[in-house]
Design an enzyme around this catalytic site. Sequence first.
Site, PDB file in Angstrom:
ATOM      1  N   CYS A  31       0.852  -1.310  -0.104  1.00 35.26           N
ATOM      2  CA  CYS A  31       0.083  -0.078   0.017  1.00 35.26           C
ATOM      3  C   CYS A  31       0.855   1.170   0.054  1.00 35.26           C
ATOM      4  O   CYS A  31       1.306   1.669   0.982  1.00 35.26           O
ATOM      5  CB  CYS A  31      -0.946   0.119   1.266  1.00 35.26           C
ATOM      6  SG  CYS A  31      -1.922   1.512   1.456  1.00 35.26           S
ATOM      7  N   CYS A  34      -0.592   4.229   2.128  1.00 39.75           N
ATOM      8  CA  CYS A  34      -0.332   3.761   3.558  1.00 39.75           C
ATOM      9  C   CYS A  34       0.992   4.343   3.951  1.00 39.75           C
ATOM     10  O   CYS A  34       1.293   4.957   4.937  1.00 39.75           O
ATOM     11  CB  CYS A  34      -0.692   2.493   3.854  1.00 39.75           C
ATOM     12  SG  CYS A  34      -2.254   1.884   3.235  1.00 39.75           S
ATOM     13  N   ASP A  35       2.043   3.736   3.204  1.00 36.49           N
ATOM     14  CA  ASP A  35       3.357   3.772   3.651  1.00 36.49           C
ATOM     15  C   ASP A  35       4.482   4.562   2.933  1.00 36.49           C
ATOM     16  O   ASP A  35       5.506   4.669   3.308  1.00 36.49           O
ATOM     17  CB  ASP A  35       3.901   2.507   3.544  1.00 36.49           C
ATOM     18  CG  ASP A  35       3.243   1.317   4.291  1.00 36.49           C
ATOM     19  OD1 ASP A  35       2.616   1.750   5.455  1.00 36.49           O
ATOM     20  OD2 ASP A  35       2.955   0.286   3.954  1.00 36.49           O
TER      21      ASP A  35
END
Length: 312
Positions: free
Chosen positions: A136, A139-140
């Site tokens: 992701c 997300c990261d």
Amino acid sequence: MTEQPEYDVVIVGGGAAGLAAAIYAVRAMLKTLVIEKTALGGEILKTGDIENYPGFPEGINGPDLAALYEGQARRFGTEFAYDTVVRLDVGGKVKRVVGDEREYTARTVIIATGGEHNKLEVPGEEEYAGKGVSYCATCDGNFFRGMDVVVVGGGDAAMDEGLYLTRLVNRVTVVHRRDQLRASKILQQRGFDNPKMDFIWDSVVEEISGNGEVDAVTLKNIKTGEASKMAAQGVFIYIGFHPVSDYLQGVVELDNAGHVKTSLQMETNVPGVYAAGDIRQFSDRQLGNAVGDGIAAALAAYRYIQEQAGEE
């Protein structure tokens, strides 16, 4: 005396399909519960800019849209539980949804547990999960500012997330096992035009290595067999998706890949049980489809409850 179920509708999964179903169910005055194991929003939590969803001509950030869905569902009175569903007992009039925390009963059940990303299954993938290996980018991605990263895959997800990463990292190298991408033409063109994105064709990742955190990947050209090692501080993997349906084996009819078979009204082969979104057979795995599925499932559940009431 017949047991009275706790809810009219229990929705398993709090992604776009589940939340759309909840909005329609609770507005139809059905007592509605959404059970989610992690965070409400599902796959859109892992998506940056969503540009193809009607009503947002400038696009909208995935987590922002997820928050809007959740707020709308809560506003109309949807209840939520955070639990992992391990089993369904839906043969009778009262449907039982068994979670790790407790059991829930309902007149109808809507299955909307979506799917999960496939893994490479190579050395280092598990070891470095969260330490350089991610599924992701939105997300990261912030953890990799100014670094060199690899994106594995050639579909829409790989290109969409790879392009997102180019805003943050030093360089993105897309590794794809074929000699051309499968992504939509517009995403392909954006990738080819982006000066921070490179492509390695006909190649697979054989190993992810490092010292506490990822520092390199070993690649193999599948046409020549030649192996090479390249430095990278991050590996983002987008090689497909599989439905989360292990708990449905023997409960509802599934296809060979584990997707739930449904009618156009999202009905499964079990009366009073519906499926919506990425978990169902022939889903296009698009946000608009998931929302439409959720709406259709909620309306079908409402009709089923009305018919059952008329028979009592």
